[in-house]
Design an enzyme around this catalytic site. Sequence first.
Site, short mmCIF file in Angstrom:
data_model
loop_
_atom_site.label_atom_id
_atom_site.label_comp_id
_atom_site.label_asym_id
_atom_site.label_seq_id
_atom_site.Cartn_x
_atom_site.Cartn_y
_atom_site.Cartn_z
CE LYS A 212 8.77 -4.00 -4.03
NZ LYS A 212 7.56 -3.60 -3.30
CE LYS B 189 2.19 -7.10 -0.28
NZ LYS B 189 2.00 -5.76 -0.83
MG MG Z 1 3.45 -2.48 -1.97
#
Ligand code: MG
Length: 367
Positions: free
Chosen positions: A165, A265
């Site tokens: 991240k 997603k």
């Molecule tokens: Mg991503």
Amino acid sequence: MKITAIRAYQVDLPLHEGSYKWSGGKSVNVFDSTVVEIETDEGVTGWGEVCPLGPFYLPAYANGVRAGIIELGPHLIGYDPREIGVLNARMDAALQGHNYVKSGIDMACWDILGKATNQPVCTLLGGRSGDEITLYRAISQESPVDMASKVAEYRAQGYRRFQLKVGGDPDVDIQRIFAVAERLEAGDRLVADANTGWVLHEAMRVARAVKDVDVYIEQPCRTYEECLTVRRHTDRPFVLDENIDSLEMLMRAQRDLAMDVVNIKISKLGGITKARQVRDLCVSLGIGLTIEDSWGGDIVTAAISHLAHSTPEESRFTSTDFNSYVTVSIADGAPQRVNGKMRASSEPGLGITPKMDVLGKPVLEVR
Ligand code: MG
């Protein structure tokens, strides 16, 4: 078969690591997940789950899932949940947009279709490809040293794919990428996911600085045009995620050769049905796939496993076992990570049985 009732349950999903942090100082300590139950007149019940990554990641928020089901539910009572195309058209006619609201309902209908036909959802989605699904581990945003130290811990759990991240201070992000890359072993793969966090000049600096590192760059900037510019200035493999939120965006990005891998997603696209449509096009077009969701517990993880396992193995880049990140189990039968891999259940439907003592009483019911 007709839908007789739709219920929703709210569950809190705390994290084993206490928090999950990503670009721009965003973080979540406890995920707010909604479990959707669809009851039918033939005694078959289907289950779905929607869990936004907080209210500030995509245009989705936990209370919105519940409010949306109250809005949509009355339009679906009396319809056949096995006719998933008809049902999706009905949802789109009744409520413009709000993909994530529709995701849990669509997921529950796939669960019903599987139970009604005695087939696992992955069979209905095209059939199982390969023995296992390779998982990645997200490395929450911390100092470069702390993020690098996580690699050995996660590798010991079997993970060989690591998603950093980043999307913070570009100078620190460059250090993060180098620090983690030093810990990699042959066969590991590294993704630096900025989650839209860099402005263009920052992204260009990072891409340039890591040009000799074996790293994928994911969603560096907020807009598609910025990402495309970075893409055209780097030869690192490139992943688009947040911008690919519809079939139209996939088609546009494919025409521009804007990415090598797309992150699908389920809730971002509006459920398994629409995620599958994008999945199938990517397979035909030779685009790699990360198949996952925004977040979730056992039911989302089961849905991911069926969509991923029915994706041709050569098109799969990676997936996520969200149920291993959280401390609460909401269903039996969900996939469990073994040596960095998981597999879809062979039981009918999603193959899960909700733990009603964990779900408690429904927070809403439409009938
Ligand atoms: Mg991503």
